[in-house]
Design a protein around this motif. Structure first.
Motif, PDB file in Angstrom:
ATOM      1  N   LYS A   1      -7.233   0.172  -5.671  1.00  0.00           N
ATOM      2  CA  LYS A   1      -7.280   0.367  -4.219  1.00  0.00           C
ATOM      3  C   LYS A   1      -8.477  -0.375  -3.610  1.00  0.00           C
TER       4      LYS A   1
ATOM      5  N   MET B   1       0.845  -1.176   0.000  1.00  0.00           N
ATOM      6  CA  MET B   1       0.000   0.000   0.000  1.00  0.00           C
ATOM      7  C   MET B   1       0.892   1.242   0.000  1.00  0.00           C
ATOM      8  N   ILE B   2       0.609   2.186  -0.882  1.00  0.00           N
ATOM      9  CA  ILE B   2       1.412   3.400  -1.023  1.00  0.00           C
ATOM     10  C   ILE B   2       0.901   4.456  -0.048  1.00  0.00           C
ATOM     11  N   SER B   3       1.820   5.070   0.682  1.00  0.00           N
ATOM     12  CA  SER B   3       1.437   6.127   1.619  1.00  0.00           C
ATOM     13  C   SER B   3       1.081   7.397   0.862  1.00  0.00           C
ATOM     14  N   GLU B   4       0.403   8.286   1.550  1.00  0.00           N
ATOM     15  CA  GLU B   4       0.007   9.575   0.967  1.00  0.00           C
ATOM     16  C   GLU B   4       1.241  10.365   0.520  1.00  0.00           C
ATOM     17  N   LYS B   5       2.300  10.302   1.316  1.00  0.00           N
ATOM     18  CA  LYS B   5       3.547  11.012   0.987  1.00  0.00           C
ATOM     19  C   LYS B   5       4.126  10.506  -0.334  1.00  0.00           C
ATOM     20  N   TRP B   6       4.196   9.181  -0.493  1.00  0.00           N
ATOM     21  CA  TRP B   6       4.753   8.615  -1.723  1.00  0.00           C
ATOM     22  C   TRP B   6       3.850   8.879  -2.911  1.00  0.00           C
TER      23      TRP B   6
END
Length: 187
Positions: free
Chosen positions: A179, A1-6
């Motif tokens: 997602k 899962m990709i973080s908001e930052k990435w």
């Protein structure tokens, strides 16, 4: 899962790459992609909304233009005092994206494409008004004649912008579907 930052980093990288790959030609050629700047600034306003991001993209566009004029033999025809008109042009597009981001469903098809098209049309008017008024190329041409002359470029200008934004919209749709599938698998 990709973080908001990435995710933000990927968005910025994608916008920068799109500008680098497309900034060389307004309408494209057999070896150059059409300019995606209007789509880039619209998506930047929609997805990033930070003043540092818009300033960075403005600077990148300027650097690419200077490089193209000096090292790629791109004519400096548009590099006149009217060039400053890109600030309100891209600013209006960025603000349109920011405005859309405040809606409940910014990627709902009708809202997304209506706002995007209105934004592209506004950008066309602003940039051409500055070019007519401040480039020094049209001192003997009436506004009506100029408007008639540049109207032929509107379909390509808006069309390529909408094509790029259509790809972005589809990408967002695929991302959202991915997602949802990922969340379903985790439960």
């Amino acid at each position: 899962m990709i973080s908001e930052k990435w995710l933000k980093i990927y968005i910025i990288a994608g916008l920068v790459l799109a500008m680098i790959l497309t900034r060389g030609s307004h309408f494209g050629s057999s070896y150059l992609l059409p300019d995606a700047s209007i789509a880039i600034f619209f998506l930047g306003g929609l997805l990033l909304r930070r003043s540092l991001a818009v300033a960075s993209l403005l600077m990148l566009g300027f650097v690419i233009d200077i490089w193209a004029i000096n090292f790629q033999n791109v004519p400096a025809y548009c590099f006149t005092p009217a060039y400053v008109g890109l600030l309100p042009t891209y600013g209006a597009v960025w603000l349109s994206g920011m405005w859309l981001a405040r809606s409940a469903l910014p990627f709902a098809g009708k809202a997304f494409f209506t706002t995007a098209l209105a934004s592209a049309l506004l950008a066309f008017v602003i940039s051409n008004a500055f070019f007519y008024g401040f480039s020094g190329h049209f001192t003997s041409m009436s506004l009506g004649d100029f408007t008639h002359a540049v109207a032929q470029y509107l379909p390509s200008y808006a069309g390529f912008t909408m094509l790029y934004l259509g790809f972005a919209w589809l990408g967002r749709l695929l991302w959202k579907s991915h997602k949802q599938n990922e969340q379903a698998l985790n439960h």
